[in-house]
Write an enzyme that holds these catalytic residues in place. Sequence first.
Site, short mmCIF file in Angstrom:
data_model
loop_
_atom_site.label_atom_id
_atom_site.label_comp_id
_atom_site.label_asym_id
_atom_site.label_seq_id
_atom_site.Cartn_x
_atom_site.Cartn_y
_atom_site.Cartn_z
N LYS A 52 0.80 -1.22 0.00
CA LYS A 52 0.00 0.00 0.00
C LYS A 52 0.84 1.28 0.00
O LYS A 52 0.39 2.33 -0.46
CB LYS A 52 -0.94 0.00 1.20
CG LYS A 52 -2.11 -0.97 1.08
CD LYS A 52 -3.12 -0.49 0.04
CE LYS A 52 -4.39 -1.32 0.08
NZ LYS A 52 -5.41 -0.82 -0.86
N SER A 309 0.89 -10.00 -0.46
CA SER A 309 0.62 -8.56 -0.43
C SER A 309 0.87 -7.89 0.91
O SER A 309 0.99 -6.66 0.96
CB SER A 309 -0.83 -8.31 -0.85
OG SER A 309 -1.73 -8.99 0.01
#
Length: 415
Positions: A52, A309
């Site tokens: 992110k 992720s």
Amino acid sequence: MTDFAHSVRDAAAALRDLFEPTPLQRNDHLSARFGADIWLKREDLTPVRSYKLRGAFNAMRKLRVAQPDQRQFVCASAGNHAQGMAYACRHFGVRGTIFMPVTTPQQKIDKTRTFGGGAVEIVLTGDYFDQTLAAAKAYCTRQGAHFLAPFDDADVIEGQATVAVELLDQLGRAPDMVVIPVGGGGLAAGVTGYLNAEAPGIAYRFVEPLGGTSMAAALAAGAPATLPRVNSFVDGAAVARLGDLPFAALRGVAPSHVLAAPEDRICITMLEMLNVEGIVLEPAGALSIDVLPDLAGQIRGKTVVCITSGGNFDFERLPEVRERAMRFAGKKKYFLLRLPQRPGALREFLTMLGPDDDIARFEYLKKSARNFGSVLIGIETSRPENFITLLARLDAAAIVWRDITGDETLAEFLI
């Protein structure tokens, strides 16, 4: 090179001010298990332990060029996006206001504050994320701040695409397949957009949590559709609605290429990666690995990249993860039993347990003026088939039993 690919490469170069490319590691354990050449793109090893940061940094970088006087940014997030924005705010020396639900765990609040240093203010508001999001947007309007969206933003998508720049450079060739986790769709849109431009012909598989299949719903409806209910366990990917911009990039994906990973099965994958490989993954970070058994026939002999992720996992959740994993594997079950209220009844029941059966939970409510009492019991065992033997013994003894392991309503109150 397309304009998008060129912009993504510029973004990747700028990111080097923050951190070196995350590792692309061949995983011998998974490669041997599936007869494939499996590589992990370790986004769990960024400074904020998720990808992110890439999107937040790129969006902020580009806005600072276009609007140099804009020094106030706002987001609504209870997790990785908040931490990415906080880190970027500190890097650029701008102010960030991060709205989080009141129910956000203290660990996540503290980490966000640490990453932001003195550059961010955290506002706790709303019991549910929709309330938090509304408060953040209202604040933006009042203050003239810039709202930094988590995935439905072209510059954020461009930033997430830098994952693809690195993996292609690191592998030195195009993989046969890339497995991508999906929440709001920003990572999937960015990675596929770059790779389709620079290395056409790669196959993709997209993975969502079973309790949050927003991409599958969008493809079925022909447009982003809001799910009526979302299971929040996979908090990094449990999104009720795919972003409009990600959908525009992904609308041509075949529905059969979008897979759903059961939340409890993800727990098995998390524990396996922790115990076997020493890799700490959050539930969303384990998605791409979790579906490999579903793809076994398609990946044998192929080069496959799985994007892990994120690794923001609070170890206070480990008992819950183990519990879910045991139940999914069929090695732990919960029962309601109806036992006679007489001396020796419990002793007789205990003799029915096998040598590998272990009582993990036991509650007995003895009621006056009743011939039978109710027992809530949880049993762990080494092999699922041991329960077949145990239940046969209960039936032979005429003991009434009910398996409540899969009853979500009862489990919520009793387990």
